[in-house]
Design a protein around this motif. Structure first.
Motif, PDB file in Angstrom:
ATOM      1  N   ALA A 109      11.852  12.913 -24.233  1.00 54.35           N
ATOM      2  CA  ALA A 109      10.319  12.736 -23.645  1.00 54.35           C
ATOM      3  C   ALA A 109       9.318  13.240 -24.532  1.00 54.35           C
ATOM      4  N   PRO A 110       8.158  12.504 -24.352  1.00 53.11           N
ATOM      5  CA  PRO A 110       7.074  12.930 -25.373  1.00 53.11           C
ATOM      6  C   PRO A 110       6.161  13.996 -24.474  1.00 53.11           C
ATOM      7  N   ASP A 111       5.454  15.098 -25.038  1.00 56.54           N
ATOM      8  CA  ASP A 111       4.620  15.738 -24.480  1.00 56.54           C
ATOM      9  C   ASP A 111       3.290  15.178 -24.751  1.00 56.54           C
ATOM     10  N   TRP A 112       2.315  15.848 -24.094  1.00 50.48           N
ATOM     11  CA  TRP A 112       0.781  15.345 -24.076  1.00 50.48           C
ATOM     12  C   TRP A 112       0.153  15.568 -25.336  1.00 50.48           C
ATOM     13  N   ASN A 113       0.723  16.158 -26.250  1.00 49.48           N
ATOM     14  CA  ASN A 113       0.236  16.182 -27.726  1.00 49.48           C
ATOM     15  C   ASN A 113       0.830  15.386 -28.718  1.00 49.48           C
ATOM     16  N   GLY A 114       1.916  14.370 -28.047  1.00 51.11           N
ATOM     17  CA  GLY A 114       2.353  13.483 -28.955  1.00 51.11           C
ATOM     18  C   GLY A 114       3.687  13.910 -29.672  1.00 51.11           C
ATOM     19  N   ASN A 115       4.039  15.143 -29.413  1.00 48.65           N
ATOM     20  CA  ASN A 115       5.265  15.877 -30.022  1.00 48.65           C
ATOM     21  C   ASN A 115       6.458  14.911 -29.114  1.00 48.65           C
ATOM     22  N   VAL A 116       7.711  14.547 -29.599  1.00 46.32           N
ATOM     23  CA  VAL A 116       8.853  14.066 -29.016  1.00 46.32           C
ATOM     24  C   VAL A 116       9.905  15.395 -28.879  1.00 46.32           C
ATOM     25  N   TRP A 117      10.150  15.613 -27.516  1.00 49.68           N
ATOM     26  CA  TRP A 117      11.271  16.675 -26.836  1.00 49.68           C
ATOM     27  C   TRP A 117      12.294  16.080 -27.140  1.00 49.68           C
ATOM     28  N   PHE A 118      13.514  16.723 -27.214  1.00 51.53           N
ATOM     29  CA  PHE A 118      14.937  16.245 -27.075  1.00 51.53           C
ATOM     30  C   PHE A 118      15.538  17.545 -26.748  1.00 51.53           C
ATOM     31  N   ALA A 119      16.983  17.027 -26.098  1.00 52.35           N
ATOM     32  CA  ALA A 119      17.733  18.228 -25.815  1.00 52.35           C
ATOM     33  C   ALA A 119      19.088  17.541 -26.039  1.00 52.35           C
ATOM     34  N   THR A 120      20.122  18.370 -26.312  1.00 51.07           N
ATOM     35  CA  THR A 120      21.379  18.053 -26.667  1.00 51.07           C
ATOM     36  C   THR A 120      22.393  18.583 -25.684  1.00 51.07           C
ATOM     37  N   GLY A 121      23.535  17.925 -25.644  1.00 49.28           N
ATOM     38  CA  GLY A 121      24.637  18.166 -24.940  1.00 49.28           C
ATOM     39  C   GLY A 121      24.866  19.761 -25.298  1.00 49.28           C
ATOM     40  N   GLU A 155      25.664  26.995 -22.551  1.00 51.29           N
ATOM     41  CA  GLU A 155      24.907  26.288 -21.637  1.00 51.29           C
ATOM     42  C   GLU A 155      24.843  24.803 -22.354  1.00 51.29           C
ATOM     43  N   GLN A 156      24.986  23.951 -21.679  1.00 52.24           N
ATOM     44  CA  GLN A 156      24.822  22.395 -21.836  1.00 52.24           C
ATOM     45  C   GLN A 156      23.728  21.893 -21.203  1.00 52.24           C
ATOM     46  N   VAL A 157      23.236  20.540 -21.782  1.00 49.47           N
ATOM     47  CA  VAL A 157      22.301  19.711 -21.126  1.00 49.47           C
ATOM     48  C   VAL A 157      22.549  18.395 -21.036  1.00 49.47           C
ATOM     49  N   GLN A 158      23.098  18.103 -19.576  1.00 47.02           N
ATOM     50  CA  GLN A 158      23.829  16.915 -19.337  1.00 47.02           C
ATOM     51  C   GLN A 158      23.005  15.861 -18.640  1.00 47.02           C
ATOM     52  N   ASN A 159      21.620  16.258 -18.585  1.00 45.85           N
ATOM     53  CA  ASN A 159      20.501  15.289 -17.892  1.00 45.85           C
ATOM     54  C   ASN A 159      19.346  15.186 -18.603  1.00 45.85           C
ATOM     55  N   SER A 160      18.630  14.146 -18.457  1.00 48.65           N
ATOM     56  CA  SER A 160      17.439  14.064 -19.183  1.00 48.65           C
ATOM     57  C   SER A 160      16.394  15.389 -19.174  1.00 48.65           C
ATOM     58  N   ILE A 161      15.354  15.260 -19.812  1.00 45.79           N
ATOM     59  CA  ILE A 161      14.231  16.017 -19.576  1.00 45.79           C
ATOM     60  C   ILE A 161      12.728  15.841 -18.935  1.00 45.79           C
ATOM     61  N   SER A 162      12.003  16.437 -18.622  1.00 40.93           N
ATOM     62  CA  SER A 162      10.718  15.831 -18.243  1.00 40.93           C
ATOM     63  C   SER A 162       9.526  16.711 -18.878  1.00 40.93           C
ATOM     64  N   THR A 163       8.295  15.953 -19.026  1.00 39.50           N
ATOM     65  CA  THR A 163       7.182  16.573 -19.299  1.00 39.50           C
ATOM     66  C   THR A 163       6.057  16.543 -18.457  1.00 39.50           C
ATOM     67  N   SER A 164       5.110  17.545 -18.445  1.00 41.83           N
ATOM     68  CA  SER A 164       3.869  17.482 -17.816  1.00 41.83           C
ATOM     69  C   SER A 164       2.871  18.222 -18.597  1.00 41.83           C
ATOM     70  N   VAL A 165       1.522  18.311 -18.079  1.00 40.89           N
ATOM     71  CA  VAL A 165       0.597  18.979 -18.886  1.00 40.89           C
ATOM     72  C   VAL A 165       0.845  20.295 -18.939  1.00 40.89           C
ATOM     73  N   LEU A 166       1.670  21.002 -18.281  1.00 39.29           N
ATOM     74  CA  LEU A 166       2.156  22.403 -18.496  1.00 39.29           C
ATOM     75  C   LEU A 166       3.198  22.807 -19.262  1.00 39.29           C
ATOM     76  N   GLY A 167       3.997  21.855 -19.452  1.00 39.18           N
ATOM     77  CA  GLY A 167       5.315  22.178 -20.375  1.00 39.18           C
ATOM     78  C   GLY A 167       6.274  21.015 -20.158  1.00 39.18           C
ATOM     79  N   THR A 168       7.457  21.171 -20.801  1.00 42.32           N
ATOM     80  CA  THR A 168       8.827  20.543 -20.835  1.00 42.32           C
ATOM     81  C   THR A 168       9.851  21.041 -19.863  1.00 42.32           C
ATOM     82  N   ALA A 169      10.393  20.524 -18.999  1.00 44.44           N
ATOM     83  CA  ALA A 169      11.459  20.873 -18.245  1.00 44.44           C
ATOM     84  C   ALA A 169      12.615  20.563 -18.614  1.00 44.44           C
ATOM     85  N   VAL A 170      13.797  21.350 -18.618  1.00 50.64           N
ATOM     86  CA  VAL A 170      15.048  21.277 -18.952  1.00 50.64           C
ATOM     87  C   VAL A 170      15.834  21.806 -17.864  1.00 50.64           C
ATOM     88  N   ALA A 171      16.891  21.218 -17.509  1.00 53.55           N
ATOM     89  CA  ALA A 171      17.853  21.798 -16.478  1.00 53.55           C
ATOM     90  C   ALA A 171      19.589  21.885 -17.381  1.00 53.55           C
TER      91      ALA A 171
END
Length: 530
Positions: A197-209, A231-247
């Protein structure tokens, strides 16, 4: 967003007469036909394509809510796109063309398809062109988005960040890689990107399994931070003006990046991941893509569903601090009598949508889906017992190995003072896809699995419209009667012209407003769920 347009608001401000009229309307009692106002939605991310159609979950915050209207409860027609592929990601650019990221049934190769939803679908629909990508993991390459130039942004199996554009030359459409960024120095061998997902500054965020979270800046430089070991990341990520959320499979995170684009963890909140993976989930931990929502900015809260043994919980955090707003039990498991053990029903439609009206005995509680989050409301759909044909490598054994699929949905509202949550309703809808809420027409759209709670290859699948106020089913329309129409709990696309396009195990189905329309689709009118 409100269905009231900016021009109308400006007009009301210009004349006192219009303002008085607006006041009179506000004071008048709401009629039964008046749609409730849902929202607000968060501001659009400037680095995405059209709002509502550029990510799997509609927007950067994964709200699964859209300002676009769906087909509604009137007449619809059905179009089929048999692609011999499962299609979990359907996106639409500003040119109206749909970009589908699919995985072939044979070989499980990720393939990008380009299609025109307005083209004739007699006898069936086809695609304008396609492009095969290098295969990675089962979930690798599933999550992608459209950027502001209508290009598909995805990481392939070679760990390259691709931007894939499309063009028409001499009447022929092509898909091609416009840019490629090598991420092999940031992502180890054997690991794959599962969220993007992209953040509001144009950086592309990624998370891996494997539990790496990173950014790629405009120059193509990648920077990463590792989550705790195991810890693994097995779902997508989300962004807002506050930051990037990862579960992750253990905790919920919000991260941010400074001017140097180096990611860092703002807060971490562990959750109850239970004792094992549950049937109907793809990993041992939450099945949620974290969802931003809120009544003021559209992103002051963040939510997931945990994986607690017994009954799972909706967890709502304050995005700014990570403080817990509530931990609300949702999706109650069936008791020995097969009842929900909860108030709420779907009236006369319970039998056709939930197998036996009372449900099955011994069914459990769990969700692999991202919640809908809009205003103060969150909607969660059960996937417990859903029969996925395969799960990712390393997912672990499900306990129990299998279970009936009863379904059910829960609506929870954050209290007006922001100090807790309240369950509003619980129904028995057997949703077989990620539900989406339209703020334009006040409907929840999904697909439902038809048949007994013990699933079989003879189960059918139907388009369903649900009232978000009550949880009642407003209408259903059978789409297909075989397992080739299995929607596999995948996410749909509501298009700019009101179509509901849903990926299936073998292609795409499009539910189009009207009994015929320009698409030439086969099918007939919808039927009432009452």
């Amino acid at each position: 967003m409100s269905v009231v347009t900016a021009s109308l608001i400006n007009g009301l401000r210009r004349t006192s007469l219009a303002a008085c009229g607006a006041l009179a309307l506000a004071l008048a009692p709401m009629t039964a036909s008046a749609a409730p106002v849902w929202g607000p939605l968060a501001p659009p991310n400037p680095h995405l394509g059209p709002d509502g159609t550029s990510t799997m979950h509609g927007d950067a915050g994964s709200s699964d809510a859209t300002a676009l209207a769906g087909p509604g409860t009137g007449d619809v027609s059905i179009a089929q796109y048999p692609l011999a592929s499962a299609c979990p990601t359907l996106l639409q650019g500003s040119d109206g063309l749909v970009v589908a990221l699919c995985t072939t049934m044979i070989g499980q190769n990720p393939t990008v398809h380009l299609l025109d939803p307005t083209a004739s679908t007699v006898p069936v629909g086809g695609t304008l062109t396609q492009l095969q990508l290098t295969k990675g993991s089962l979930l690798g390459g599933v999550y992608a988005y459209l950027d502001s130039a209508n290009r598909l942004v995805v990481v392939d199996g070679t760990r390259h960040l691709l931007r894939i554009g499309h063009a028409q030359t001499d009447g022929k459409w092509t898909l091609s890689v416009d840019t490629s960024v090598d991420l092999t120095s940031a992502i180890p061998d054997g690991d794959n990107v599962t969220g993007l997902a992209p953040d509001w500054n144009g950086n592309v965020w990624f998370a891996t399994g494997g539990g790496i979270v990173g950014t790629v800046d405009a120059a193509g430089t990648a920077r990463t931070v590792a989550l705790p070991a195991g810890e693994q990341v097995q779902n997508s990520i989300s962004t807002s003006v506050l930051g990037t959320a990862v579960a992750s499979t253990h905790a919920t995170y919000q991260l941010s990046a400074g001017p140097d684009a180096q990611p860092h963890i703002d807060w971490r909140r562990p959750y109850d991941r239970g004792s094992a993976r549950k049937p109907g989930q793809l990993s041992w931990g939450t099945g949620s893509t974290p969802t931003y929502f809120g009544p003021t900015t559209g992103s002051e809260y963040l939510t997931i569903v945990d994986n607690a043994d017994g009954q799972v919980n909706l967890l709502v955090y304050r995005s700014s601090t990570g403080d817990e707003v509530c931990k609300e039990p949702v999706l109650p498991p069936g008791d020995d009598s097969g009842s929900l053990g909860s108030a709420g029903s779907i009236g006369g439609s319970g039998g056709s949508l939930s197998g036996s009206v009372g449900g099955s005995t011994g069914s459990g509680s769990g969700s692999e889906n991202s919640p809908i989050g809009v205003g103060r409301s969150v909607f969660v759909a059960s996937t417990y017992g859903y029969p996925y044909p395969t799960v990712p490598a390393g997912a672990g054994e499900a306990v129990p190995a299998s279970a009936p699929f009863r379904g059910g949905m829960t609506r929870v509202d954050v209290d007006a003072d922001g100090q807790g949550c309240t369950t509003i309703w619980q129904n028995q809808v057997r949703s077989s896809a990620v539900p989406h809420l339209s703020t334009a027409d006040g409907n929840i759209y999904t697909m439902v699995r038809q048949g007994l709670d013990t699933t079989t290859p003879l189960d059918g699948f139907a388009y369903a419209v649900i009232d978000p106020d009550t949880g009642e089913v407003r209408t259903t329309r059978t789409v297909t009667g075989t397992m080739l129409g299995d929607t596999l709990q995948m996410s749909a696309l509501i298009t700019h012209d009101g179509r509901y396009m849903q990926g299936t195990i073998s292609g795409i189905v499009s539910v189009n407003p009207g009994s015929g329309g320009s698409s030439g689709s086969s099918g007939s009118s919808g039927s009432s769920g009452s």
